[in-house]
Motif scaffolding. Structure first.
Motif, mmCIF file in Angstrom:
data_model
loop_
_atom_site.group_PDB
_atom_site.id
_atom_site.type_symbol
_atom_site.label_atom_id
_atom_site.label_comp_id
_atom_site.label_asym_id
_atom_site.label_seq_id
_atom_site.Cartn_x
_atom_site.Cartn_y
_atom_site.Cartn_z
ATOM 1 N N UNK A 167 -1.004 6.233 8.056
ATOM 2 C CA UNK A 167 -2.305 6.899 8.119
ATOM 3 C C UNK A 167 -2.169 8.309 8.688
ATOM 4 N N UNK A 168 -1.332 8.485 9.712
ATOM 5 C CA UNK A 168 -1.143 9.801 10.303
ATOM 6 C C UNK A 168 -0.544 10.778 9.292
ATOM 7 N N UNK A 169 0.404 10.300 8.498
ATOM 8 C CA UNK A 169 1.049 11.151 7.498
ATOM 9 C C UNK A 169 0.129 11.453 6.318
ATOM 10 N N UNK A 170 -0.855 10.592 6.069
ATOM 11 C CA UNK A 170 -1.783 10.803 4.964
ATOM 12 C C UNK A 170 -1.171 10.603 3.593
ATOM 13 N N UNK A 171 -0.113 9.794 3.509
ATOM 14 C CA UNK A 171 0.587 9.614 2.235
ATOM 15 C C UNK A 171 -0.016 8.507 1.373
ATOM 16 N N UNK A 172 -0.943 7.723 1.932
ATOM 17 C CA UNK A 172 -1.565 6.631 1.171
ATOM 18 C C UNK A 172 -3.073 6.734 1.380
ATOM 19 N N UNK A 173 -3.752 7.550 0.559
ATOM 20 C CA UNK A 173 -5.199 7.741 0.724
ATOM 21 C C UNK A 173 -5.963 6.426 0.614
ATOM 22 N N UNK A 174 -6.998 6.300 1.433
ATOM 23 C CA UNK A 174 -7.911 5.151 1.376
ATOM 24 C C UNK A 174 -7.215 3.817 1.667
ATOM 25 N N UNK A 175 -6.151 3.858 2.445
ATOM 26 C CA UNK A 175 -5.493 2.609 2.831
ATOM 27 C C UNK A 175 -6.464 1.776 3.666
#
Length: 237
Positions: free
Chosen positions: A80-88
């Protein structure tokens, strides 16, 4: 074996006790009333009060071994911090261990509209393959499918016709070569969502490049449901 999840407030009653087929030994249950498109999370709670070896737990909680998306309270905060998987989806409060995500309906988290380049793709013959083996973790500093998509001209310049991805299935932790597999049918979240992997494959096909997946089916590690369900009890069940 009970099914505990967001649909029963993680408090499974006897209504969520799975039935056991006397012929095959397999457990099953029908769960109704799920709302299409809504995201649910669940686990199997495996209880054994008899014939347990010394130090074996009475209760084992695990995700479904055939999960296509799992949540983990140790790995996901970094994702989540990295933002690599939107809407997780959020990990369910108060739970522990991996949980399975399920979403009924058509517009699921893995939906993607393939182009004709994929639906009509003709893979190169084996004797003409020129393969670039690639570990997403080490290819680019950002370590995502999007970074590979953005560098497609680089791959074309190498005159390859296939990219072989080292294992992208859900593995332990967020940095790995991928051989410490936890869930073989789930894509590890560190590199991006399943739809982004599909886009990468589609863009490769648009540029005449096949995609080969390295899959280690004989490897499972401690988070794997197959590993967590294994106990050497005296009646071998």
């Amino acid at each position: 074996v009970y099914v505990a999840g967001s649909f029963n407030n993680w408090n499974p009653t006897s209504n969520y006790l799975m039935k056991k087929d006397p012929t095959t030994g397999k457990f099953w249950i029908d769960i109704t009333g799920l709302i299409p498109e809504q995201v649910y999370t669940f686990q199997y709670w495996i209880v054994d009060n008899t014939d347990r070896p010394v130090n074996s737990p009475v209760l084992v909680k695990t995700a479904d071994p055939f999960s296509t998306l799992t949540l983990n309270n140790y790995d996901d905060p970094e994702i989540k911090t990295l933002g690599v998987y939107p809407n997780l989806p959020e990990y369910p409060v108060g739970q522990d261990r991996d949980v399975t995500v399920v979403q009924t309906g058509t517009n699921t988290f893995r939906s993607y509209n393939w182009s004709e380049a994929t639906t009509n793709f003709v893979k190169p013959s084996k004797e003409k393959l020129i393969v670039y083996e690639l570990l997403i973790r080490d290819f680019d500093v950002n370590k995502t499918y999007q970074d590979l998509i953005d560098r497609m001209d680089y791959f074309k310049g190498l005159h390859i016709n296939a990219i072989e991805l080292m294992p992208v299935m859900e593995f332990e932790g967020n940095e790995s070569w991928g051989y410490n597999t936890s869930y073989h049918l789930a894509i590890d979240k560190r590199y991006g969502p399943p739809a982004k992997l599909k886009e990468l494959i589609d863009v490769c096909h648009q540029n005449g490049i096949a995609v080969i997946l390295d899959v280690a089916l004989n490897h499972v590690f401690g988070r794997s449901a197959i590993e967590r369900m294994w106990m050497l009890d005296t009646n071998n069940d």
